[in-house]
Design a protein around this motif. Structure first.
Motif, PDB file in Angstrom:
ATOM      1  N   THR A 127      16.377  17.109 -16.688  1.00 13.81           N
ATOM      2  CA  THR A 127      15.925  18.352 -16.254  1.00 13.81           C
ATOM      3  C   THR A 127      15.370  18.446 -14.909  1.00 13.81           C
ATOM      4  O   THR A 127      15.877  19.413 -14.136  1.00 13.81           O
ATOM      5  N   LEU A 128      14.470  17.429 -14.772  1.00 12.73           N
ATOM      6  CA  LEU A 128      13.869  17.509 -13.390  1.00 12.73           C
ATOM      7  C   LEU A 128      14.686  17.062 -12.306  1.00 12.73           C
ATOM      8  O   LEU A 128      14.738  17.706 -11.160  1.00 12.73           O
ATOM      9  N   ALA A 129      15.759  16.029 -12.477  1.00 10.17           N
ATOM     10  CA  ALA A 129      16.696  16.058 -11.620  1.00 10.17           C
ATOM     11  C   ALA A 129      17.598  17.017 -11.088  1.00 10.17           C
ATOM     12  O   ALA A 129      17.971  17.427 -10.118  1.00 10.17           O
ATOM     13  N   ALA A 130      17.780  17.952 -11.949  1.00 14.89           N
ATOM     14  CA  ALA A 130      18.672  19.058 -11.845  1.00 14.89           C
ATOM     15  C   ALA A 130      18.068  20.214 -11.214  1.00 14.89           C
ATOM     16  O   ALA A 130      18.334  20.885 -10.103  1.00 14.89           O
ATOM     17  N   GLN A 131      16.656  20.376 -11.526  1.00 12.52           N
ATOM     18  CA  GLN A 131      15.854  21.409 -10.781  1.00 12.52           C
ATOM     19  C   GLN A 131      15.669  21.099  -9.123  1.00 12.52           C
ATOM     20  O   GLN A 131      15.551  21.967  -8.486  1.00 12.52           O
ATOM     21  N   GLU A 132      15.272  19.685  -9.046  1.00 10.03           N
ATOM     22  CA  GLU A 132      14.975  19.096  -7.701  1.00 10.03           C
ATOM     23  C   GLU A 132      16.199  18.746  -6.887  1.00 10.03           C
ATOM     24  O   GLU A 132      15.826  18.008  -5.968  1.00 10.03           O
ATOM     25  N   ASP A 133      17.309  18.554  -7.552  1.00  9.16           N
ATOM     26  CA  ASP A 133      18.477  18.004  -6.720  1.00  9.16           C
ATOM     27  C   ASP A 133      18.378  16.556  -6.449  1.00  9.16           C
ATOM     28  O   ASP A 133      18.444  16.245  -5.213  1.00  9.16           O
ATOM     29  N   TRP A 134      17.903  15.761  -7.314  1.00  9.08           N
ATOM     30  CA  TRP A 134      17.836  14.275  -7.127  1.00  9.08           C
ATOM     31  C   TRP A 134      19.075  13.695  -6.734  1.00  9.08           C
ATOM     32  O   TRP A 134      20.344  13.882  -6.963  1.00  9.08           O
ATOM     33  N   GLU A 135      18.887  12.652  -5.950  1.00  8.91           N
ATOM     34  CA  GLU A 135      20.051  11.668  -5.396  1.00  8.91           C
ATOM     35  C   GLU A 135      20.374  10.973  -6.869  1.00  8.91           C
ATOM     36  O   GLU A 135      19.598  10.549  -7.824  1.00  8.91           O
ATOM     37  N   ILE A 136      21.681  10.640  -6.994  1.00  5.23           N
ATOM     38  CA  ILE A 136      22.266  10.331  -8.172  1.00  5.23           C
ATOM     39  C   ILE A 136      21.471   8.678  -8.247  1.00  5.23           C
ATOM     40  O   ILE A 136      21.281   8.240  -9.287  1.00  5.23           O
ATOM     41  N   ASP A 137      21.344   8.056  -7.354  1.00  6.10           N
ATOM     42  CA  ASP A 137      20.493   6.700  -7.410  1.00  6.10           C
ATOM     43  C   ASP A 137      19.042   6.758  -7.820  1.00  6.10           C
ATOM     44  O   ASP A 137      18.786   5.889  -8.754  1.00  6.10           O
ATOM     45  N   ARG A 138      18.509   7.943  -7.535  1.00  5.37           N
ATOM     46  CA  ARG A 138      17.115   8.159  -8.214  1.00  5.37           C
ATOM     47  C   ARG A 138      17.370   8.438  -9.653  1.00  5.37           C
ATOM     48  O   ARG A 138      16.673   7.990 -10.483  1.00  5.37           O
ATOM     49  N   VAL A 139      18.267   9.106 -10.142  1.00  4.49           N
ATOM     50  CA  VAL A 139      18.182   9.321 -11.454  1.00  4.49           C
ATOM     51  C   VAL A 139      18.804   8.171 -12.379  1.00  4.49           C
ATOM     52  O   VAL A 139      18.040   7.924 -13.220  1.00  4.49           O
ATOM     53  N   VAL A 140      19.615   7.361 -11.642  1.00  7.59           N
ATOM     54  CA  VAL A 140      19.761   5.998 -12.272  1.00  7.59           C
ATOM     55  C   VAL A 140      18.726   5.011 -12.511  1.00  7.59           C
ATOM     56  O   VAL A 140      18.411   4.566 -13.376  1.00  7.59           O
TER      57      VAL A 140
END
Length: 417
Positions: free
Chosen positions: A103-116
């Motif tokens: 949810t936070l990654a979608a809201q803040e448009d995280w880089e994929i590496d940060r999500v992983v």
């Protein structure tokens, strides 16, 4: 949620589990449960009992439902299922954390590496297996110039065997397999005594024999008494034997052997019992003996597939050795195919329903006596055939075995005590 109540109730019933658990307050979903967990850990860290009284004195009962709520938690307690409750809480926590991260990654448009990387960090719930290579290098930096103490495990007193294995090592699973009546239970009891006299804590799970029978076998082998006479020591022991009875019991008592003789035990049940006895004897390092593999109850029937059942059990035994950082020695039966060969010395593949035993075990020890097949022989030799030794050589060690008393001696005919 029920698992949270069950875990907290189990902590209240068995305080020592607070020392071992990997669960932290933030793993709980319910706010009052997080408060209770933190309060329990605070009280336990001060070496005080964790109960309704200390919880009331240290915290505000109204914040977590009052004393009646705490008393109600005890009805959910089940120490045998403690590790299962831990797993449920961790999985539920991971699910919540994963949703939060995504949810936070979608809201803040995280880089994929940060999500992983965030998801990987969340999955690393057990922090006690972390080892930095920098720390490990510093630990061994001076080794070429520093004489190190030889790391020996629980020695057996059988010189040839100890030379090959350096004793039973922490974290290792050892399987001792033989045909029925070959002497494997007596070998196990010999190893348990030796470990106890070296100040280990031998814990025997006897799924076949009651503790009374095990105790009488231990007395017979320690005192050199014929097992036939142990049925009625008053009538059958000679006066000289009776005179050394007390000394024998005193010597045996020094081993501090602990016995559990319930049948149909699962590995999780044995883990719960082992955990409790370890806390009763914190000054001794445990070593576990199980008689025997085929009688351990699996957690799943696998549709009656014996190989899969044994595979599950052997993996759990190896995990127990690793998690408790202690040796685990388990007896096993060999199948009848041994009897149909001209050379009846066993092979690793002869282990009954071997499953993944060959893969999971660190040491596999097979027992063989020539006298077992030819009763006319007087040879008391017992071969200990090491067919697998993950951290050392394979080979055969020899001992002398007295089938009347259960006593073992080294090949130089010296009593091993």
């Amino acid at each position: 949620m029920l698992a949270e109540k069950a875990l907290l109730g189990t902590f209240l019933k068995e305080n020592h589990l607070l020392h071992d658990t990997i669960i932290r307050p933030e793993h709980f979903a319910e706010g009052r449960h997080r408060l209770l967990m933190q309060l329990m850990k605070n009280i336990h860290s001060k070496s005080r009992a964790v109960d309704s009284i200390t919880l009331a004195l240290e915290g505000d009962p109204e914040r977590y439902g009052g004393l009646s709520y705490i008393q109600g938690l005890l009805s959910y307690a089940n120490p045998v299922k403690f590790e299962g409750y831990e797993d449920i809480l961790l999985e539920k926590w991971k699910e919540r954390e994963k949703r939060n991260i995504l949810t936070l990654a979608a809201q803040e448009d995280w880089e994929i590496d940060r999500v992983v990387s965030s998801l990987q960090a969340m999955n690393q719930a057990r922090v006690d297996d972390y080892h930095s290579i920098s720390d490990e290098i510093m630990n061994v930096f001076d080794d070429p110039w520093r004489e190190s103490k030889k790391q020996s495990g629980s020695l057996t007193g059988i010189k040839q065997f100890d030379a090959l294995t350096n004793g039973f090592q922490n974290g290792d699973l050892t399987i001792i397999a033989a045909r029925p009546s070959m002497g494997k239970t007596d070998v196990m009891l010999h190893l348990a005594k030796q470990a106890g006299w070296q100040h280990y804590l031998p814990v025997i799970f006897s799924l076949e024999m009651p503790s009374r029978t095990i105790t009488m076998r231990l007395i017979a082998s320690t005192g050199g008494f014929n097992r036939g006479k142990m049925r009625d020591p008053y009538q059958l022991l000679s006066e000289p034997q009776k005179e050394r009875w007390s000394a024998t019991l005193g010597k045996l008592n020094e081993t501090c052997i602990q016995q559990f003789d319930g049948s149909s035990q699962t590995v999780p049940i044995m883990r719960a019992k082992l955990r409790k006895v370890i806390h009763e004897y914190p000054e001794r390092k445990p070593i576990v003996f199980i008689d025997y593999l085929g009688l351990i109850t699996p957690n799943d029937t696998y549709g009656g597939n014996a190989n899969q059942q044994v595979s599950e059990i052997s993996k759990n035994l190896k995990a127990m050795a690793k998690d408790f950082n202690c040796p685990v020695v388990c007896l096993a039966q060999l199948n009848r195919s041994v009897e149909q060969r001209q050379n009846k010395r066993p092979n690793m593949s002869d282990i009954r329903d071997s499953g993944s035993v060959e893969q999971d075990a660190d040491v596999i020890l097979l027992l063989y006596r020539e006298k077992y097949y030819d009763h006319s022989l007087k040879d008391p030799a017992l071969e200990l055939i090491i067919t697998k030794n993950r951290n050392g050589p394979v080979g055969t060690a020899y001992a002398l075995y007295n089938e009347n008393t259960g006593e073992m001696k080294d090949v130089d005919n010296q009593r091993i005590i």
